[in-house]
Motif scaffolding. Structure first.
Motif, PDB file in Angstrom:
ATOM      1  N   ALA A   1      -0.408  -6.714  -3.975  1.00  0.00           N
ATOM      2  CA  ALA A   1      -1.473  -6.370  -4.925  1.00  0.00           C
ATOM      3  C   ALA A   1      -1.744  -4.869  -4.920  1.00  0.00           C
ATOM      4  O   ALA A   1      -1.944  -4.263  -5.989  1.00  0.00           O
ATOM      5  N   ALA A   2      -1.734  -4.247  -3.751  1.00  0.00           N
ATOM      6  CA  ALA A   2      -1.971  -2.807  -3.672  1.00  0.00           C
ATOM      7  C   ALA A   2      -0.841  -2.031  -4.339  1.00  0.00           C
ATOM      8  O   ALA A   2      -1.088  -1.037  -5.026  1.00  0.00           O
ATOM      9  N   VAL A   3       0.391  -2.493  -4.153  1.00  0.00           N
ATOM     10  CA  VAL A   3       1.526  -1.838  -4.824  1.00  0.00           C
ATOM     11  C   VAL A   3       1.414  -2.003  -6.337  1.00  0.00           C
ATOM     12  O   VAL A   3       1.683  -1.063  -7.101  1.00  0.00           O
ATOM     13  N   ALA A   4       0.986  -3.165  -6.798  1.00  0.00           N
ATOM     14  CA  ALA A   4       0.824  -3.390  -8.236  1.00  0.00           C
ATOM     15  C   ALA A   4      -0.283  -2.504  -8.812  1.00  0.00           C
ATOM     16  O   ALA A   4      -0.132  -1.932  -9.901  1.00  0.00           O
ATOM     17  N   VAL A   5      -1.385  -2.371  -8.099  1.00  0.00           N
ATOM     18  CA  VAL A   5      -2.477  -1.508  -8.560  1.00  0.00           C
ATOM     19  C   VAL A   5      -2.012  -0.055  -8.596  1.00  0.00           C
ATOM     20  O   VAL A   5      -2.310   0.678  -9.551  1.00  0.00           O
ATOM     21  N   PHE A   6      -1.268   0.375  -7.563  1.00  0.00           N
ATOM     22  CA  PHE A   6      -0.754   1.740  -7.555  1.00  0.00           C
ATOM     23  C   PHE A   6       0.195   1.970  -8.731  1.00  0.00           C
ATOM     24  O   PHE A   6       0.119   3.004  -9.404  1.00  0.00           O
ATOM     25  N   ALA A   7       1.086   1.021  -8.987  1.00  0.00           N
ATOM     26  CA  ALA A   7       2.040   1.173 -10.092  1.00  0.00           C
ATOM     27  C   ALA A   7       1.329   1.226 -11.438  1.00  0.00           C
ATOM     28  O   ALA A   7       1.678   2.034 -12.311  1.00  0.00           O
TER      29      ALA A   7
ATOM     30  N   TRP B   1       1.277   4.432 -13.932  1.00  0.00           N
ATOM     31  CA  TRP B   1       1.711   4.313 -15.325  1.00  0.00           C
ATOM     32  C   TRP B   1       0.640   4.837 -16.282  1.00  0.00           C
ATOM     33  O   TRP B   1       0.932   5.577 -17.214  1.00  0.00           O
ATOM     34  N   ARG B   2      -0.631   4.445 -16.034  1.00  0.00           N
ATOM     35  CA  ARG B   2      -1.716   4.872 -16.912  1.00  0.00           C
ATOM     36  C   ARG B   2      -1.979   6.377 -16.784  1.00  0.00           C
ATOM     37  O   ARG B   2      -2.358   7.024 -17.752  1.00  0.00           O
ATOM     38  N   ASP B   3      -1.790   6.922 -15.594  1.00  0.00           N
ATOM     39  CA  ASP B   3      -2.038   8.343 -15.390  1.00  0.00           C
ATOM     40  C   ASP B   3      -0.990   9.194 -16.088  1.00  0.00           C
ATOM     41  O   ASP B   3      -1.270  10.323 -16.491  1.00  0.00           O
ATOM     42  N   ARG B   4       0.231   8.684 -16.236  1.00  0.00           N
ATOM     43  CA  ARG B   4       1.318   9.446 -16.857  1.00  0.00           C
ATOM     44  C   ARG B   4       1.331   9.341 -18.379  1.00  0.00           C
ATOM     45  O   ARG B   4       2.097  10.049 -19.027  1.00  0.00           O
TER      46      ARG B   4
ATOM     47  N   VAL C   1     -11.890   6.371 -16.357  1.00  0.00           N
ATOM     48  CA  VAL C   1     -11.332   5.770 -15.145  1.00  0.00           C
ATOM     49  C   VAL C   1     -10.466   6.820 -14.445  1.00  0.00           C
ATOM     50  O   VAL C   1      -9.486   7.293 -15.021  1.00  0.00           O
ATOM     51  N   PRO C   2     -10.813   7.203 -13.211  1.00  0.00           N
ATOM     52  CA  PRO C   2     -10.022   8.207 -12.495  1.00  0.00           C
ATOM     53  C   PRO C   2      -8.784   7.576 -11.854  1.00  0.00           C
ATOM     54  O   PRO C   2      -8.821   7.089 -10.725  1.00  0.00           O
ATOM     55  N   TYR C   3      -7.677   7.587 -12.584  1.00  0.00           N
ATOM     56  CA  TYR C   3      -6.477   6.913 -12.106  1.00  0.00           C
ATOM     57  C   TYR C   3      -5.878   7.576 -10.872  1.00  0.00           C
ATOM     58  O   TYR C   3      -5.252   6.912 -10.054  1.00  0.00           O
ATOM     59  N   THR C   4      -6.085   8.868 -10.703  1.00  0.00           N
ATOM     60  CA  THR C   4      -5.598   9.535  -9.496  1.00  0.00           C
ATOM     61  C   THR C   4      -6.350   9.025  -8.270  1.00  0.00           C
ATOM     62  O   THR C   4      -5.762   8.800  -7.212  1.00  0.00           O
ATOM     63  N   GLY C   5      -7.646   8.833  -8.398  1.00  0.00           N
ATOM     64  CA  GLY C   5      -8.437   8.274  -7.301  1.00  0.00           C
ATOM     65  C   GLY C   5      -8.053   6.844  -6.983  1.00  0.00           C
ATOM     66  O   GLY C   5      -8.025   6.436  -5.810  1.00  0.00           O
ATOM     67  N   ILE C   6      -7.721   6.084  -8.012  1.00  0.00           N
ATOM     68  CA  ILE C   6      -7.268   4.708  -7.805  1.00  0.00           C
ATOM     69  C   ILE C   6      -5.926   4.713  -7.076  1.00  0.00           C
ATOM     70  O   ILE C   6      -5.682   3.892  -6.188  1.00  0.00           O
ATOM     71  N   GLN C   7      -5.049   5.657  -7.430  1.00  0.00           N
ATOM     72  CA  GLN C   7      -3.773   5.776  -6.721  1.00  0.00           C
ATOM     73  C   GLN C   7      -3.998   6.116  -5.255  1.00  0.00           C
ATOM     74  O   GLN C   7      -3.321   5.568  -4.376  1.00  0.00           O
TER      75      GLN C   7
ATOM     76  N   MET D   1      -2.895   3.748  -2.213  1.00  0.00           N
ATOM     77  CA  MET D   1      -1.970   4.236  -1.193  1.00  0.00           C
ATOM     78  C   MET D   1      -2.564   4.053   0.202  1.00  0.00           C
ATOM     79  O   MET D   1      -1.848   3.675   1.138  1.00  0.00           O
ATOM     80  N   LEU D   2      -3.855   4.279   0.341  1.00  0.00           N
ATOM     81  CA  LEU D   2      -4.514   4.038   1.625  1.00  0.00           C
ATOM     82  C   LEU D   2      -4.422   2.562   1.997  1.00  0.00           C
ATOM     83  O   LEU D   2      -4.125   2.214   3.148  1.00  0.00           O
TER      84      LEU D   2
END
Length: 69
Positions: free
Chosen positions: A10-16, A20-23, A34-40, A44-45
């Motif tokens: 689930a964490a890998v899916a959220v990161f992916a 994708w949304r950040d790019r 939505v701060p996608y960098t913060g979500i990444q 990652m943590l």
């Protein structure tokens, strides 16, 4: 161990998804709420913690840091 693997997936899916949304190109004049960098970062943590937990489960001994001896 199944719960940890599911959490890791689930964490890998959220990161992916956040990657994708950040790019995607940003529309002019529209603020992204939505701060996608913060979500990444949070994902990652969570990935690092899940991997450390899996290593602990597989080896049977907890990971010990350099300064905790």
């Amino acid at each position: 161990m199944t719960e940890t693997l599911l959490f890791l997936a689930a964490a890998v899916a959220v990161f992916a998804f956040a990657f994708w949304r950040d790019r995607q190109p940003k529309e002019d004049g529209v603020i992204r709420w939505v701060p996608y960098t913060g979500i990444q970062f949070a994902a990652m943590l969570a990935i690092f913690l899940a991997i450390a937990h899996l290593v602990t489960l597989w080896t049977g001994t907890p990971l010990i840091g350099r300064f905790s001896r």
